[in-house]
Enzyme design. Structure first.
Site: not given
Ligand code: BGC
Length: 452
Positions: A74, A138, A192
Site C-alpha cells: 500500500r 513488516s 507494522d
C-alpha cells in the site's frame, strides 16, 4: 458410532487446552525471554530496538507512507494536522505477484518504486516533489537508526533473494533513484506493529503496546532506555524507546503432534513457533492436520472425501475456518454449502458439528496464546497493572475471526482477574501505514524540520 465422534473433540480439547496455570507459565517464560533478548543473550524473542519513541500528537506536515508485509503493498499520502488529527488520507493498493515475492530482491524494490510512481501520477503529483517518507516493513529488521535496518529473516512466505542481511532502506532508495523519484526522502523505517502503536498513540497517550494478529503475528511496546542493556551507548540515558518484540518466534509453548507436523513441513522449521499456532497463515493448516487425522482414524465418516479435497498442505485456508466457525444456520447448512463447493459432499449435520468444534478448539488456543503474550507485555511495562494501558491491534484474524476478540478478553480476565479491566484493546484499522507517516514526522522533528 455417534459417541465415538463426540469423544474425539474431548480428546482434542485436552491436547489443545490452555489452563490458567499454563497461561501463567507462558507469561513467566515470556518475561525471561524478553529480558534475555534485551541483553543480547540467546532468546527466541529478538527484542529489536526501533530508535523511536511515541509521538506527542503535535507532529505536523504532509507525508508519504509505504506498507509492505503481506500479499498487498500500500502507498499512502496524508497530512498530520497536530492535536492527533490526520487529514487528506489517500491510499492505493497493489497486489504483489508471487514471482516478485520469491524472485530477485532488486525486482521487489523496483516494484515498490514503480507502484509509488503510479500512485503519484494518478494523484497528479510531481515526481520530483520533495517529501518525507515512512516505510512500514513488516518483517524482522535489525535497525541501526530510525531510517536504516537490515532484514534478519523473511517470514510469511516472502523469499526475495539478496535481501537478508541488507539495509532495506538502502535498497528502496536505489530503486527510487532508478525510477526518478529523487525528491523522496526515506526518513523512517518501521515494523507494522510499531506503525499500529504510533497511529493510535498520536491521539491516545495511554497506548503503549501495538499488536498484529493477521497473516503473521507480532507486538511492540515502549521500554525504558535503561532496560535496553544491549544498546550500550544509551547507558545512563532516561527516556523510552519502542521495542519490536518479534513475538511470533516465541518457542516456549506446548506443541501438539499437529504443530510438529506443520513445523516440519515449513521452510523455516523450529522458527516462528508462536506464529505457527496463532496467525492466519497457519490456523487453517493446523485445523486441516487435525481433521485429516480424525478422517484417517475414521472418526470423520466423510473423511475420504475430506482427505481427497484437502490433501495439499495449506489447502484449508484460515478464511474457511472463520466461515465454518461463524455458521449458526440450522444443521450448519452454510458450512455444508462451503464443503460441497470444496469437494466434500454428503457430510451429515453431526460431522459438520465435529468439524466446527475442531476448528473452534484450534482458534481458542490461538486466542489464549495471544492473550497470554499480551498480558506478558503489559506486565513487563507495569507489573502490577496499576495504570491504564491501551493495546492498539490490527490484523485479519483479530478483526474477522468470529469470537476471537471476545476469547482474548475472556482469557485476559482469567489471567489477570479484575486488573484486566485496566487494559483496553482497540482496533487500529490500517494503522501501520498511517503510523509510518507519524514516525517519519517524529524523525523529521528530531532533525529539526520546522513544520514537523
Ligand atoms: C513478522 C513481523 C510482523 C508480523 C505481522 C511476522 O511474520 O516477522 O515482523 O510484524 O509478521 O505482520
Amino acid at each position: 458410532m455417534m459417541p465415538k465422534k463426540i469423544m474425539a473433540p474431548a480428546a482434542l480439547l485436552k491436547e489443545f487446552a490452555l489452563t490458567k496455570r499454563e497461561m501463567r507459565r507462558i507469561i513467566k517464560d515470556f518475561h525471561g525471554e524478553m529480558e534475555r533478548g534485551l541483553c543480547e543473550k540467546p532468546s527466541s524473542l529478538k527484542m529489536l530496538p526501533t530508535y523511536v519513541d511515541r509521538p506527542t500528537g503535535n507532529e505536523r506536515g504532509a507525508y508519504i507512507a509505504l506498507d509492505l508485509g503481506g500479499t498487498n503493498f500500500r502507498v499512502l499520502t496524508l497530512e498530520l494536522k497536530g492535536k492527533g488529527r490526520i487529514a487528506g488520507l489517500k491510499v492505493m493498493k497493489f497486489a504483489i505477484p508471487k514471482k516478485i515475492m520469491t524472485g530477485e530482491g532488486k525486482e521487489l524494490f523496483l516494484f515498490l518504486a514503480r507502484s509509488i510512481k503510479k500512485f503519484l501520477l494518478a494523484d497528479r503529483a510531481r515526481l520530483d516533489k520533495a517529501i518525507d517518507l515512512g516505510f512500514t516493513f513488516s518483517f524482522p529488521i535489525k535497525q541501526r537508526s530510525v531510517a536504516s535496518g537490515d532484514l534478519v529473516v523473511w517470514t510469511k512466505g516472502f523469499e526475495a533473494k539478496g535481501v537478508v542481511g541488507m539495509d532495506v532502506v538502502g535498497l528502496l532508495k536505489e530503486a527510487l533513484m532508478r525510477e526518478g523519484l529523487s525528491g523522496i526522502r526515506v526518513s523512517a523505517l518501521a515494523n507494522d506493529t510499531v506503525g499500529t502503536l504510533m497511529a493510535r498513540a498520536y491521539s491516545d497517550p495511554s497506548c503503549d503496546v501495538g499488536v498484529i494478529i493477521g497473516t503473521g503475528t507480532n507486538a511492540c511496546y515502549t521500554e525504558s532506555l535503561e532496560k535496553i542493556k544491549k544498546l550500550q551507548d544509551l547507558a545512563g540515558r532516561s527516556g523510552h524507546m519502542i521495542i519490536n518484540i518479534e513475538w511470533g518466534n516465541f518457542n516456549k509453548l506446548k506443541a501438539t503432534r499437529y504443530d510438529r507436523l506443520l513445523d516440519e513441513a515449513t521452510d523455516n522449521p523450529g522458527c516462528q513457533i508462536l506464529e505457527k499456532m496463532v496467525s492466519g497463515m497457519y490456523l487453517g493448516e493446523v485445523a486441516r492436520l487435525v481433521l485429516a487425522d480424525l478422517a484417517k482414524r475414521s472418526i470423520l465418516p466423510c473423511g475420504s472425501k475430506f482427505l481427497a479435497a484437502f490433501r495439499k498442505p495449506m489447502s484449508l485456508k484460515s478464511e474457511y475456518v472463520s466461515m465454518i466457525e461463524s455458521d449458526r444456520s440450522s444443521g450448519l447448512s452454510k458450512m455444508d454449502a462451503l464443503l460441497n463447493s470444496l469437494g466434500v459432499s454428503g457430510s451429515s449435520a453431526e460431522e459438520r458439528m465435529l468439524i466446527k468444534s475442531a476448528c473452534g478448539i484450534v482458534s481458542t488456543r490461538a486466542a489464549g496464546i495471544s492473550a497470554s503474550a499480551m498480558a506478558a507485555v503489559v506486565t513487563k511495562i507495569d507489573p502490577a497493572v496499576s495504570k491504564k494501558h491501551t493495546i492498539a491491534i490490527d490484523g485479519s484474524v483479530y478483526e474477522k475471526h468470529p469470537g476471537f476478540s471476545a476469547k482474548i478478553k475472556n482469557a485476559l480476565k482469567e489471567i489477570l482477574g479484575r486488573k484486566a479491566s485496566r487494559i483496553r484493546i482497540v482496533l487500529s484499522k490500517d494503522g501501520s501505514g498511517k503510523g509510518a507517516a507519524i514516525i517519519a514526522a517524529v524523525a523529521a522533528q528530531k532533525r529539526g524540520r520546522p513544520d514537523a
